[in-house]
Design a protein around this motif. Sequence first.
Motif, PDB file in Angstrom:
ATOM      1  N   ALA A  29       0.830  -1.207   0.000  1.00 53.15           N
ATOM      2  CA  ALA A  29       0.000   0.000   0.000  1.00 53.15           C
ATOM      3  C   ALA A  29       0.861   1.252   0.000  1.00 53.15           C
ATOM      4  O   ALA A  29       0.563   2.238  -0.712  1.00 53.15           O
ATOM      5  CB  ALA A  29      -0.931  -0.012   1.205  1.00 53.15           C
ATOM      6  N   GLN A  30       1.931   1.249   0.778  1.00 58.72           N
ATOM      7  CA  GLN A  30       2.818   2.402   0.821  1.00 58.72           C
ATOM      8  C   GLN A  30       3.464   2.638  -0.550  1.00 58.72           C
ATOM      9  O   GLN A  30       3.531   3.776  -1.040  1.00 58.72           O
ATOM     10  CB  GLN A  30       3.891   2.210   1.880  1.00 58.72           C
ATOM     11  CG  GLN A  30       4.848   3.391   2.031  1.00 58.72           C
ATOM     12  CD  GLN A  30       5.918   3.140   3.081  1.00 58.72           C
ATOM     13  OE1 GLN A  30       6.301   2.013   3.352  1.00 58.72           O
ATOM     14  NE2 GLN A  30       6.395   4.212   3.698  1.00 58.72           N
ATOM     15  N   THR A  33       0.775   3.964  -3.023  1.00 54.82           N
ATOM     16  CA  THR A  33       0.385   5.335  -2.703  1.00 54.82           C
ATOM     17  C   THR A  33       1.460   6.318  -3.135  1.00 54.82           C
ATOM     18  O   THR A  33       1.166   7.418  -3.633  1.00 54.82           O
ATOM     19  CB  THR A  33       0.097   5.474  -1.203  1.00 54.82           C
ATOM     20  OG1 THR A  33      -0.949   4.562  -0.835  1.00 54.82           O
ATOM     21  CG2 THR A  33      -0.353   6.883  -0.855  1.00 54.82           C
ATOM     22  N   ARG A  38      -4.801   4.999  -6.150  1.00 57.41           N
ATOM     23  CA  ARG A  38      -5.857   5.008  -5.139  1.00 57.41           C
ATOM     24  C   ARG A  38      -5.915   3.610  -4.524  1.00 57.41           C
ATOM     25  O   ARG A  38      -6.111   2.629  -5.241  1.00 57.41           O
ATOM     26  CB  ARG A  38      -7.207   5.351  -5.761  1.00 57.41           C
ATOM     27  CG  ARG A  38      -7.283   6.739  -6.383  1.00 57.41           C
ATOM     28  CD  ARG A  38      -8.597   6.912  -7.136  1.00 57.41           C
ATOM     29  NE  ARG A  38      -8.743   8.239  -7.707  1.00 57.41           N
ATOM     30  CZ  ARG A  38      -8.248   8.613  -8.880  1.00 57.41           C
ATOM     31  NH1 ARG A  38      -7.540   7.748  -9.605  1.00 57.41           N
ATOM     32  NH2 ARG A  38      -8.441   9.840  -9.340  1.00 57.41           N
ATOM     33  N   VAL A  39      -5.771   3.506  -3.232  1.00 53.04           N
ATOM     34  CA  VAL A  39      -5.640   2.210  -2.567  1.00 53.04           C
ATOM     35  C   VAL A  39      -6.761   2.019  -1.561  1.00 53.04           C
ATOM     36  O   VAL A  39      -7.026   2.892  -0.724  1.00 53.04           O
ATOM     37  CB  VAL A  39      -4.274   2.077  -1.856  1.00 53.04           C
ATOM     38  CG1 VAL A  39      -4.183   0.750  -1.111  1.00 53.04           C
ATOM     39  CG2 VAL A  39      -3.139   2.198  -2.865  1.00 53.04           C
ATOM     40  N   ALA A  54      -6.321  -1.435  -5.837  1.00 50.42           N
ATOM     41  CA  ALA A  54      -5.706  -0.157  -6.191  1.00 50.42           C
ATOM     42  C   ALA A  54      -6.049   0.201  -7.624  1.00 50.42           C
ATOM     43  O   ALA A  54      -6.237  -0.682  -8.473  1.00 50.42           O
ATOM     44  CB  ALA A  54      -4.193  -0.233  -6.019  1.00 50.42           C
TER      45      ALA A  54
END
Length: 365
Positions: A29-30, A33, A38-39, A54
């Motif tokens: 996720a990091q 992003t 968009r997660v 995502a």
Amino acid sequence: MLAAEILERLVAFPTVVGTPNTALMDHVAQYLTQHGARVTRIVGPEGDRENLFATIGDPSVPGYILSGHVDVVPAQEPGWLADPFVLRRAGDRLIGRGACDMKGFDAAVLAAVPALAAMALTAPVHIALSYDEEAGCRGVPHLLARLPELCAAPLGCIVGEPSGLEPVLAHKGKAALRLVARGVTGHSSRPDLGHNAIHALTPALAAAVRLATDLAGGPRDARFAPDHSTVQVGTVAGGQALNIIPGHAEACIEARAIPGVDPTQILAPLSALDGIEADWLSDYPALALDADHPLAALVAGISGHAPRQAVSYGTEAGLFQKAGVPSIVCGPGDIARAHKPEEYLTEAELAGATEMVLALGRQLC
């Protein structure tokens, strides 16, 4: 970041099926992003496992999903030559648990993200990562339930299970059932004072064998080997010692069904037997994409390979199809390497998968 470096990091997370995956999803996720995706993270009912969805591009426009799972099977086989959760190189091989099935595809997709984010996409690319696929696709249904709020109805989904980057149009569906018989224990010299749970389970086992024999008679689908639906008893357990009347016995039974046949319906008679407790472990439907569907042509073009009619293993593609998303299987590596010690993906296969994802992006510009 190179795909091999991303794969090395993914393999280092020991996300064995049925165990937490939050640390891996934090990492992914990091990364996403940072590159403007968009997660959304979708925690499953277990509480310690989650799916991730995502989007790169405009989610209100129909686009394409790249789907992979992040769980792996256990790595306790004695044939490993080193720590299976530390990726290592041997020639052109990248060796580690999940390298082929299927963190290699996940790494290829993630490696392409910076380039995709820089493209002027006319349709979005979505990334769907799921958990507990190896337990019968238990995680992705929770993602699919949220799909309508996450994006416009997708044009298609590519599930990156190992297929040699050949697009696969069809696979069988599967259902798994646990049957339990309960008895009354006692000394084996007085069976009249107890109730033998193994004896109570044997009619169910016999019924499963009859089912398997009946299915061999059809219906048939020549794309598959074998060309019919199947049933097998996979495990049987019960009893403590030879001189103790067993108070518990259970068996796990699976059905694999050709397209058009519901695997749960195959096992339904077993789930309704008197005196037997039934617990559905998992199920997913078969996949069947028409050879003339636009998705088949698209994936043949970006992968550089003609479509293959069918494979024997199952994937989450059937669930995406059931949710209304046309789906196909296409990913790097060979399924014959999966679930074995010294599992590997070659650097060329990883690069080929990354190029396929980039080719998809170029098609959408």
